[in-house]
Design an enzyme around this catalytic site. Structure first.
Site, PDB file in Angstrom:
ATOM      1  N   ASN A 137       0.819  -1.219   0.000  1.00  0.00           N
ATOM      2  CA  ASN A 137       0.000   0.000   0.000  1.00  0.00           C
ATOM      3  C   ASN A 137       0.851   1.266   0.000  1.00  0.00           C
ATOM      4  O   ASN A 137       0.634   2.174  -0.805  1.00  0.00           O
ATOM      5  CB  ASN A 137      -0.941   0.014   1.200  1.00  0.00           C
ATOM      6  CG  ASN A 137      -1.851   1.238   1.194  1.00  0.00           C
ATOM      7  OD1 ASN A 137      -2.824   1.293   0.439  1.00  0.00           O
ATOM      8  ND2 ASN A 137      -1.543   2.233   2.012  1.00  0.00           N
ATOM      9  N   TYR A 174       6.908   0.837   8.793  1.00  0.00           N
ATOM     10  CA  TYR A 174       6.092   2.021   8.484  1.00  0.00           C
ATOM     11  C   TYR A 174       6.991   3.206   8.130  1.00  0.00           C
ATOM     12  O   TYR A 174       6.834   3.830   7.069  1.00  0.00           O
ATOM     13  CB  TYR A 174       5.191   2.366   9.666  1.00  0.00           C
ATOM     14  CG  TYR A 174       4.575   3.747   9.553  1.00  0.00           C
ATOM     15  CD1 TYR A 174       3.713   4.050   8.505  1.00  0.00           C
ATOM     16  CD2 TYR A 174       4.868   4.747  10.483  1.00  0.00           C
ATOM     17  CE1 TYR A 174       3.155   5.316   8.391  1.00  0.00           C
ATOM     18  CE2 TYR A 174       4.314   6.006  10.375  1.00  0.00           C
ATOM     19  CZ  TYR A 174       3.460   6.289   9.324  1.00  0.00           C
ATOM     20  OH  TYR A 174       2.914   7.552   9.210  1.00  0.00           O
ATOM     21  N   ARG A 228       7.898   0.334  26.040  1.00  0.00           N
ATOM     22  CA  ARG A 228       7.787  -0.366  24.760  1.00  0.00           C
ATOM     23  C   ARG A 228       9.113  -0.270  24.022  1.00  0.00           C
ATOM     24  O   ARG A 228       9.770   0.776  24.032  1.00  0.00           O
ATOM     25  CB  ARG A 228       6.681   0.248  23.894  1.00  0.00           C
ATOM     26  CG  ARG A 228       5.290   0.032  24.424  1.00  0.00           C
ATOM     27  CD  ARG A 228       4.248   0.606  23.502  1.00  0.00           C
ATOM     28  NE  ARG A 228       4.386   2.053  23.353  1.00  0.00           N
ATOM     29  CZ  ARG A 228       3.445   2.849  22.857  1.00  0.00           C
ATOM     30  NH1 ARG A 228       2.299   2.333  22.452  1.00  0.00           N
ATOM     31  NH2 ARG A 228       3.646   4.146  22.757  1.00  0.00           N
ATOM     32  N   HIS A 247      -3.910   6.275  19.402  1.00  0.00           N
ATOM     33  CA  HIS A 247      -3.415   7.597  19.775  1.00  0.00           C
ATOM     34  C   HIS A 247      -3.772   7.935  21.220  1.00  0.00           C
ATOM     35  O   HIS A 247      -4.866   7.612  21.704  1.00  0.00           O
ATOM     36  CB  HIS A 247      -3.971   8.658  18.833  1.00  0.00           C
ATOM     37  CG  HIS A 247      -3.402   8.566  17.447  1.00  0.00           C
ATOM     38  ND1 HIS A 247      -3.784   9.396  16.423  1.00  0.00           N
ATOM     39  CD2 HIS A 247      -2.464   7.736  16.921  1.00  0.00           C
ATOM     40  CE1 HIS A 247      -3.105   9.089  15.328  1.00  0.00           C
ATOM     41  NE2 HIS A 247      -2.303   8.090  15.608  1.00  0.00           N
TER      42      HIS A 247
END
Length: 329
Positions: free
Chosen positions: A92, A141, A282, A189
């Site tokens: 994509n 990403y 994280r 978010h």
């Protein structure tokens, strides 16, 4: 100007469509509705449902609507998913975007505005982040966005296409009239997650790490209002008249806000407590990410209307009060 907004039914794209109308342009929307919402676009705006990488869809739109410039907001943008399903992101974000650009060249539409990301910088070498900081993305990403930035440079050199790429930080907030706003599924978010925790629509908010080298131990991020982002994208139009122009801008307020400060802002605006609990850090989360937007301010005369977190949260709160389940309301 006739402007094709690819991904114009998404969060940032739909706000940009509104800003285009206010600025006197004529937007046309192309959206697959995989993540976008038909209800985010006024019925008065020409709307096409389809894939940005399908020349049989894009080509006729460029011709029939006499498009002068294309804006691209249609990337997939979930960092975690890009790690677990990289092919989805490469097909994509890279392959489909290259097909879009190829179709533009065939139809001689030679101006392009690209929604990029601060994720191209990875864990930056210095703060605040200027445009010349080394780009070393740490997830697919960010890499897919950088791949298109590099392709745009080559296409501009080879074919004379003019482009601007905007690397923005944490898009936030909603339209002032609260008719369009943030509605992601899944939602990742911080501001909408904090609002949902406050209203009881979600369990306690998880704060990932409270031992960072920051004033309160939580991560610092640069939250920039979605309407401020949109205005910058439109302000660059006049810079793209010269064939082969290639421009890059970082967009943020330059004022970092911690996770706990966001929680406090939500509590102040809503009058509700935000239940939250601490969780381990994280992997890949830098302690701080914030922009130096001097270039955009100087070259585009861009000024943020929402320089601090509380008024940004106030617009998000107004949207979520009346759209508890997004556009399904």
């Amino acid at each position: 100007m006739n402007v094709l907004v690819v991904g114009g039914a998404g969060y940032i794209g739909s706000h940009c469509v509104r800003q285009l109308v206010e600025a006197g342009h004529r937007p046309v929307v192309l959206d697959s509705l995989v993540f976008g919402h038909r209800g985010a676009v006024s019925p008065e705006i020409p709307f096409y449902e389809g894939d940005l990488g399908d020349p049989a869809v894009v080509g006729p739109i460029l011709e029939d609507e006499k498009i002068d410039l294309v804006m691209h907001f249609a990337a997939f943008a979930y960092v975690g998913e890009s790690v677990t399903d990289p092919l989805k992101y490469y097909f994509n974000n890279v392959v489909a975007t290259l097909r879009l650009l190829e179709t533009m060249l065939e139809k001689k539409v030679m101006r392009f505005v690209f929604s990029s990301t601060c994720a191209t910088f990875g864990i930056p070498e210095r703060m605040p982040i200027t445009e010349d900081v080394s780009q070393l993305p740490i997830n697919p990403y960010g890499q897919t966005k950088l791949d298109i930035e590099n392709a745009l440079k080559a296409i501009a050199h080879a074919h004379g296409m003019s482009f601007a790429a905007f690397r923005y930080f944490n898009a936030a907030g909603a339209a002032e009239d609260a008719n369009i706003g943030e509605a992601h599924d899944p939602e990742t978010h911080l501001i909408p997650l904090a609002i949902d925790a406050a209203t009881g629509r979600r369990p306690a908010l998880k704060v990932f790490g409270n031992d960072y080298p920051t004033p309160d131990g939580t991560c610092l991020r640069d939250y920039v209002h979605v309407d401020d982002l949109s205005r910058a994208h439109i302000a660059v139009f006049d810079k793209l008249a010269e064939p082969g122009t290639g421009l890059f801008y970082n967009l943020g307020t330059g004022t970092p806000t911690s996770v706990l400060e966001v929680i406090q802002a939500v509590e102040k605006v809503s009058g509700m407590k935000v239940p939250h609990e601490y969780a381990p850090r994280r992997a890949g989360d830098p302690p701080a990410l914030y922009a130096d937007s001097t270039k955009a301010k100087t070259e585009l005369n861009w000024e943020v209307k929402y320089p601090t977190i509380e008024p940004i949260v106030a617009t998000a709160w107004a949207w979520h009060k009346t759209h508890a389940v997004g556009y399904d309301d």
